[in-house]
Structure formats: structure tokens, C-alpha cells
Design a protein around this motif. Sequence first.
Motif, PDB file in Angstrom:
ATOM      1  N   UNK A 161       0.811  -1.219   0.000  1.00 32.08           N
ATOM      2  CA  UNK A 161       0.000   0.000   0.000  1.00 32.08           C
ATOM      3  C   UNK A 161       0.845   1.270   0.000  1.00 32.08           C
ATOM      4  N   UNK A 162       2.174   1.119  -0.133  1.00 28.01           N
ATOM      5  CA  UNK A 162       3.032   2.300  -0.212  1.00 28.01           C
ATOM      6  C   UNK A 162       2.803   3.010  -1.545  1.00 28.01           C
ATOM      7  N   UNK A 163       2.931   4.333  -1.553  1.00 32.58           N
ATOM      8  CA  UNK A 163       2.588   5.122  -2.753  1.00 32.58           C
ATOM      9  C   UNK A 163       3.256   4.650  -4.035  1.00 32.58           C
ATOM     10  N   UNK A 164       4.497   4.146  -3.939  1.00 30.95           N
ATOM     11  CA  UNK A 164       5.181   3.749  -5.169  1.00 30.95           C
ATOM     12  C   UNK A 164       4.616   2.471  -5.775  1.00 30.95           C
ATOM     13  N   UNK A 165       3.861   1.699  -4.975  1.00 32.32           N
ATOM     14  CA  UNK A 165       3.319   0.443  -5.480  1.00 32.32           C
ATOM     15  C   UNK A 165       1.813   0.478  -5.719  1.00 32.32           C
ATOM     16  N   UNK A 166       1.117   1.414  -5.105  1.00 29.26           N
ATOM     17  CA  UNK A 166      -0.344   1.428  -5.179  1.00 29.26           C
ATOM     18  C   UNK A 166      -0.864   1.406  -6.612  1.00 29.26           C
ATOM     19  N   UNK A 167      -0.355   2.247  -7.529  1.00 32.29           N
ATOM     20  CA  UNK A 167      -0.894   2.212  -8.907  1.00 32.29           C
ATOM     21  C   UNK A 167      -0.741   0.842  -9.564  1.00 32.29           C
ATOM     22  N   UNK A 168       0.434   0.211  -9.379  1.00 34.20           N
ATOM     23  CA  UNK A 168       0.665  -1.096  -9.992  1.00 34.20           C
ATOM     24  C   UNK A 168      -0.229  -2.157  -9.370  1.00 34.20           C
ATOM     25  N   UNK A 169      -0.392  -2.128  -8.032  1.00 34.25           N
ATOM     26  CA  UNK A 169      -1.260  -3.088  -7.349  1.00 34.25           C
ATOM     27  C   UNK A 169      -2.703  -2.911  -7.820  1.00 34.25           C
ATOM     28  N   UNK A 170      -3.149  -1.654  -7.928  1.00 36.68           N
ATOM     29  CA  UNK A 170      -4.521  -1.389  -8.374  1.00 36.68           C
ATOM     30  C   UNK A 170      -4.729  -1.883  -9.807  1.00 36.68           C
ATOM     31  N   UNK A 171      -3.721  -1.689 -10.662  1.00 36.19           N
ATOM     32  CA  UNK A 171      -3.835  -2.125 -12.056  1.00 36.19           C
ATOM     33  C   UNK A 171      -3.934  -3.643 -12.150  1.00 36.19           C
ATOM     34  N   UNK A 172      -3.101  -4.337 -11.378  1.00 35.30           N
ATOM     35  CA  UNK A 172      -3.140  -5.805 -11.395  1.00 35.30           C
ATOM     36  C   UNK A 172      -4.478  -6.299 -10.858  1.00 35.30           C
TER      37      UNK A 172
END
Length: 247
Positions: A161-172
Motif C-alpha cells: 500500500x506504499x505510494x510507489x506500489x499502489x498504482x501497480x497493485x490497483x492495475x493488477x
Amino acid sequence: MHSNELARLAGVTVRALRHYHQVGVLAEPDRRSNGYREYDVHDLIRVLRIKRLASLGIPLERMPDLLDDTGDDAGELLDELDAELAAQIDRHTAQRGVIARLRASNAAPDLPPELAPFLAVFATGVSPELAKFDRDQSVLVAHLAGDGGIQHIARFYERLSEPDLVPAVAAVSERFGQLGPDSTERDIAELIESFMTTFAPVVTELAASQPPIDLTAAADIFAEHTSDLLNEQQQRALEELEGRLGA
């Protein structure tokens, strides 16, 4: 005085008086010729003493010795009560802390408080069905991981849930939610590669800091849950991902 009058003067119910008789803390007077029990001022005083002891949390079965002055363990009993109250205060303080954490995350009260703040992040942009799946999985994982493993799970959720990973996690997550009967083998393969790119480094990073939690004994439980909620394409993707992550 009759039972109704005694109950009114003492501030209890007639039913409470009957209960006092049953447990043996208040002697039951004989009935008069008119069929009523006759109480006196001594009974009133005893009921008032019972109320006072009950207000301190002393159970009825512990009262006869105190009421009849046949025991000398009053100090010991008060120590026990004080310790019980202190433990209750600690439990209530801990419960209030959990409630505060859930409120701060705007999370449902049935969620594991250690994971609740991160589930709100993961739920953004996914379908209600997938959000429910993630929620139920978190409840199941938190229980099976136990007190010792939940902190490890929480660190994994926190990292994702860290900002650098949130977009990629949401996309997956969004792509996973879109898998269905119309999905091709290429769709599934691309999802797996995206998943591995996003999640595998985090899994490796956390595994290096401490041994991963072994939940293999609960594999059948997880399989039953996924089979009930995920479609065939999503289940295939998960099976392949498990193999890739295991390798």
C-alpha cells in the motif's frame, strides 16, 4: 412486610428476592396463614447488604461468609476483585484502541484491525465482488496466521500500500477482476507477468527479513473459498501464480 414492600424499600424486584432465596443468601421466611411471606427490618438490612456487595462485583455464592461474618477472607476477596477489574480495564482499553484504528481507516468492525488500513487502499477501483473476496481472504488469513503471523501479513499489506506500489497493485487487481469466459490465454499470461513484476520483489524482500508463514495446512480451506467466489479463469491464474511464487 410482604415481599412487594420489601422489594420496593430495598430497590430490587420480587424476582430478585426469589433468586436470593434460591442461592441461599437470604433466608426464606415461612408463609403466614394468609399465604404471604412475612419479612422484617433485618431482612431489609440483609438485602441492602447483598446489593452493596453485588455492586462491588462479588458473586452471590461468595456472599454468605461475608454476610454472616463467618469468614476472614474479605481482604483476599477484595484483592481478587481489584485484579479482575484491572484486567477488565486493560481489555477495554485495548478494545478502544482497536475501535480507534478501525474508525481512522473507515473500516468495518469485522475486519482484522492490523490489515484494515490497507484493505481500504486495495478496494479502490476494484469490483464489489473482488473487494469482498479480498476482505474475506484477509479475515481468513489473519485467523490462520495467528497472533505470531499477523504482523508478518500486515507488513506485506503495508508494503503493497506504499505510494510507489499502489498504482501497480490497483492495475493488477483491476485486470484480475476483469478475467472471465472471454479472456484469452494471452490475457492470463500477461496478468501473471504483471503480477510477478509487482508482487514477487515484495515477497522476496519480506521473505529475506524473516521466514515466510507456512499456511500449507490450510490449503484446502483457501481452495474451497476461491472456488466459491472466483471464476474459472481467475482460479487458473491463481494456480499458476502459486506455482511461480513457490518456485
